[in-house]
Design an enzyme around this catalytic site. Sequence first.
Site, PDB file in Angstrom:
ATOM      1  N   GLU A 160       0.882  -1.167   0.000  1.00 16.10           N
ATOM      2  CA  GLU A 160       0.000   0.000   0.000  1.00 16.10           C
ATOM      3  C   GLU A 160       0.926   1.225   0.000  1.00 16.10           C
ATOM      4  O   GLU A 160       1.818   1.317   0.841  1.00 16.10           O
ATOM      5  CB  GLU A 160      -0.867  -0.007   1.271  1.00 16.10           C
ATOM      6  CG  GLU A 160      -1.891   1.096   1.217  1.00 16.10           C
ATOM      7  CD  GLU A 160      -2.726   1.215   2.491  1.00 16.10           C
ATOM      8  OE1 GLU A 160      -2.685   0.302   3.331  1.00 16.10           O
ATOM      9  OE2 GLU A 160      -3.410   2.249   2.611  1.00 16.10           O
TER      10      GLU A 160
ATOM     11  N   ARG B  17       6.028 -12.883   9.087  1.00 19.34           N
ATOM     12  CA  ARG B  17       6.677 -11.585   8.868  1.00 19.34           C
ATOM     13  C   ARG B  17       8.120 -11.630   9.329  1.00 19.34           C
ATOM     14  O   ARG B  17       8.442 -12.355  10.263  1.00 19.34           O
ATOM     15  CB  ARG B  17       5.974 -10.495   9.689  1.00 19.34           C
ATOM     16  CG  ARG B  17       4.622 -10.109   9.230  1.00 19.34           C
ATOM     17  CD  ARG B  17       4.017  -9.117  10.208  1.00 19.34           C
ATOM     18  NE  ARG B  17       4.419  -7.746   9.925  1.00 19.34           N
ATOM     19  CZ  ARG B  17       3.770  -6.967   9.064  1.00 19.34           C
ATOM     20  NH1 ARG B  17       2.733  -7.412   8.406  1.00 19.34           N
ATOM     21  NH2 ARG B  17       4.174  -5.731   8.872  1.00 19.34           N
TER      22      ARG B  17
ATOM     23  N   LYS C  62       4.848   0.471   8.968  1.00 16.67           N
ATOM     24  CA  LYS C  62       4.892   1.807   8.382  1.00 16.67           C
ATOM     25  C   LYS C  62       4.253   2.853   9.300  1.00 16.67           C
ATOM     26  O   LYS C  62       4.726   3.977   9.397  1.00 16.67           O
ATOM     27  CB  LYS C  62       4.181   1.798   7.024  1.00 16.67           C
ATOM     28  CG  LYS C  62       5.064   1.272   5.911  1.00 16.67           C
ATOM     29  CD  LYS C  62       4.323   1.266   4.591  1.00 16.67           C
ATOM     30  CE  LYS C  62       3.386   0.079   4.541  1.00 16.67           C
ATOM     31  NZ  LYS C  62       2.575   0.003   3.342  1.00 16.67           N
TER      32      LYS C  62
HETATM   33  P1  ATP Z   1       2.907  -2.123   7.511  1.00 11.65           P
HETATM   34  O1  ATP Z   1       2.304  -2.749   8.708  1.00 11.65           O
HETATM   35  O2  ATP Z   1       4.340  -1.796   7.652  1.00 11.65           O
HETATM   36  O3  ATP Z   1       2.097  -1.029   6.922  1.00 11.65           O
HETATM   37  P2  ATP Z   1       1.789  -3.830   5.644  1.00 11.65           P
HETATM   38  O4  ATP Z   1       1.716  -5.285   5.863  1.00 11.65           O
HETATM   39  O5  ATP Z   1       0.561  -3.035   5.757  1.00 11.65           O
HETATM   40  O6  ATP Z   1       2.955  -3.277   6.490  1.00 11.65           O
HETATM   41  P3  ATP Z   1       2.007  -3.422   2.869  1.00 11.65           P
HETATM   42  O7  ATP Z   1       2.784  -2.334   2.275  1.00 11.65           O
HETATM   43  O8  ATP Z   1       0.560  -3.375   2.722  1.00 11.65           O
HETATM   44  O9  ATP Z   1       2.512  -3.499   4.328  1.00 11.65           O
HETATM   45  O10 ATP Z   1       2.569  -4.835   2.452  1.00 11.65           O
HETATM   46  C1  ATP Z   1       3.132  -5.179   1.222  1.00 11.65           C
HETATM   47  C2  ATP Z   1       3.537  -6.620   1.292  1.00 11.65           C
HETATM   48  O11 ATP Z   1       4.659  -6.739   2.147  1.00 11.65           O
HETATM   49  C3  ATP Z   1       2.447  -7.498   1.873  1.00 11.65           C
HETATM   50  O12 ATP Z   1       2.364  -8.672   1.128  1.00 11.65           O
HETATM   51  C4  ATP Z   1       2.910  -7.767   3.270  1.00 11.65           C
HETATM   52  O13 ATP Z   1       2.453  -9.002   3.696  1.00 11.65           O
HETATM   53  C5  ATP Z   1       4.432  -7.710   3.116  1.00 11.65           C
HETATM   54  N1  ATP Z   1       5.083  -7.317   4.360  1.00 11.65           N
HETATM   55  C6  ATP Z   1       4.879  -6.192   5.080  1.00 11.65           C
HETATM   56  N2  ATP Z   1       5.616  -6.185   6.196  1.00 11.65           N
HETATM   57  C7  ATP Z   1       6.340  -7.342   6.189  1.00 11.65           C
HETATM   58  C8  ATP Z   1       7.296  -7.933   7.075  1.00 11.65           C
HETATM   59  N3  ATP Z   1       7.655  -7.327   8.213  1.00 11.65           N
HETATM   60  N4  ATP Z   1       7.822  -9.130   6.738  1.00 11.65           N
HETATM   61  C9  ATP Z   1       7.471  -9.742   5.594  1.00 11.65           C
HETATM   62  N5  ATP Z   1       6.581  -9.246   4.721  1.00 11.65           N
HETATM   63  C10 ATP Z   1       6.011  -8.059   5.005  1.00 11.65           C
HETATM   64 MG    MG Z   2      -0.820  -1.857   5.610  1.00 10.38          MG
END
Ligand code: ATP
Ligand code: MG
Length: 557
Positions: free
Chosen positions: A35, A261, A271
């Site tokens: 996102e 994760r 984020k």
């Molecule tokens: P955040 O909580 O940092 O906003 P998110 O999961 O909402 O992270 P996105 O940008 O929506 O982040 O995720 C993009 C992709 O990266 C998704 O498939 C998510 O599962 C993966 N992802 C995000 N954070 C991690 C992590 N710490 N380890 C592995 N994969 C991750």
């Molecule tokens: Mg997110």
Amino acid sequence: MTAVPAANDFIRDIVRRDNDRGTYAGRVQTRFPPEPNGYLHIGHAKAIVVDFGIAEDFTGVCNLRLDDTNPDTEETEYVDSIVDDIEWLGYSPARVLHASDYFEQLYAWAEYLVTNGKAYVDDSDNETISAQRGGFGKPGIESEFRNRTPEESLDLLRRMRAGEFPDGSRVLRAKIDMQHENMQLRDPVMYRIRHADHHRTGDTWDIYPTYDWAHGQSDAIEGVTHSICTLEFDTHRALYDWYLEQLPLPGDQPKQIEFARLEFTHTVTSKRRLKKLVDEGVVDGWDDPRMPTLRALRRRGYPATAIRAFCRDIGTTRTNSRQSIEALESYVRRDLNATSQRRMAVLKPLKLVLTNWPEGQVEHFEVANNPENPDDGVRSVAFTGELWIERDDFAEVPPPKFFRLSPGREVRLRGAYLVTATDVVKDADGTVVEVHATYDPASRGGNAPDGRKVKSTMHWVSAPHAVTGTVALYDRLFSATVPGERTGEPLDDLNPDSREVLTDCRLEAALAETAPGQVVQFERLGYFAHDPREALLFHRTVGLRDEWAAIQKRQAH
Ligand code: ATP
Ligand code: MG
């Protein structure tokens, strides 16, 4: 170092099985779907390595899909940085796609579900909807609007789209099962009314799809076969499948697979939490070298190759765990040891004057740029009778076990000469401002002809040749192993001394030629990255000592 063969993880097993069975006619397509509401962090690197790595291993395709369904938090600035960071990590998306490009198709499918009695417009407010959802072991309550006719829902949905109703006054919900043991299936929301400008679609839309309604459908539209995400989406999988099963898909039904994760000690990978650090001025910005964003790690000198190797070697599992940040640093150190040129830099300078040095004489030593890599060649380093040494390398009254320079003691100036301190000059406060010493002309190159031993080798810089620069030393941003574990608020665990900036460092002349972003080893001190924008500003990437090896040794005993 534990190296789990990349080819053996459970996701690759699933892909291989699908290939063997011809499930997707041998096609493998993945996507990385961030996102665009912030900068990518080290956790995302893991997802990128998994998504792109699997596509690579199976000669498939991996696209970047910006999951831009929330107009309130997303910005083009973030989109650009995401594209750039993925490239820096060493991957090229086959295509750059946007969930917002599917808004029209998603809407058409929503009307399709309404028409088939699988979705309805609910006039309840948010509080009522969440209260009626119930909970684990707590029955759900059906909304009073659940059984309105498809015709009525369709009319309301069209008027929602036309912008007739205020934010939050109605939602579109899937009609599944209000008693389902999986809360995600208790009539989830598909559309919210939101009169907000979207960074790509502008004011075209007054309703926006939820993550769940957009995600699987976007996968299907693009032809994704394996939709890999993190474990928190485990309970969403049933909903992912339910939507896809109701719709006339253009092709095969993609499959969601979850993995754990990547998280580290002493830092946060969310984020939202990183944004808070930026917004509250705890750090200077998203690329502050103390941040775990890819921007920041790159500025700090972390090689993309080290990050990729680490993400590969830790393997991919379904068990949540926290990696030691020291383990990642150990990869960084190993990588930089092989690739970075050696230089001398004095961070806290103290003048050393050789009283028997011939007035005005300058000598040049040929020094290997990197003993690990002869191809890096040699450079010429100037030596004179006026030098800078580290203040910490001298003690007027040496404490026990201090073997560096002190009056009467002989030490080696790396690659140059053996010198013996004779006396000191102090200022009015009694602080030593200059050390006097004599050198042994027979020890050129740093070895005594009679083979006598000296206990210490110190780095140095010729004073008339030195350039002045700034060096930033970094420590953990959070002192706690798990930031926020005590109070729920990571900010409570900030390390107040996470940065020390030294502005009067004396650097060997060759350091003035360092390219922006280049990482060098300062002898005895660690690896330092030249700032990409500010000349003669160096960030300490990592120190030389392998703390990870020490931790592993302790664990083994
Ligand atoms: P955040 O909580 O940092 O906003 P998110 O999961 O909402 O992270 P996105 O940008 O929506 O982040 O995720 C993009 C992709 O990266 C998704 O498939 C998510 O599962 C993966 N992802 C995000 N954070 C991690 C992590 N710490 N380890 C592995 N994969 C991750
Ligand atoms: Mg997110």
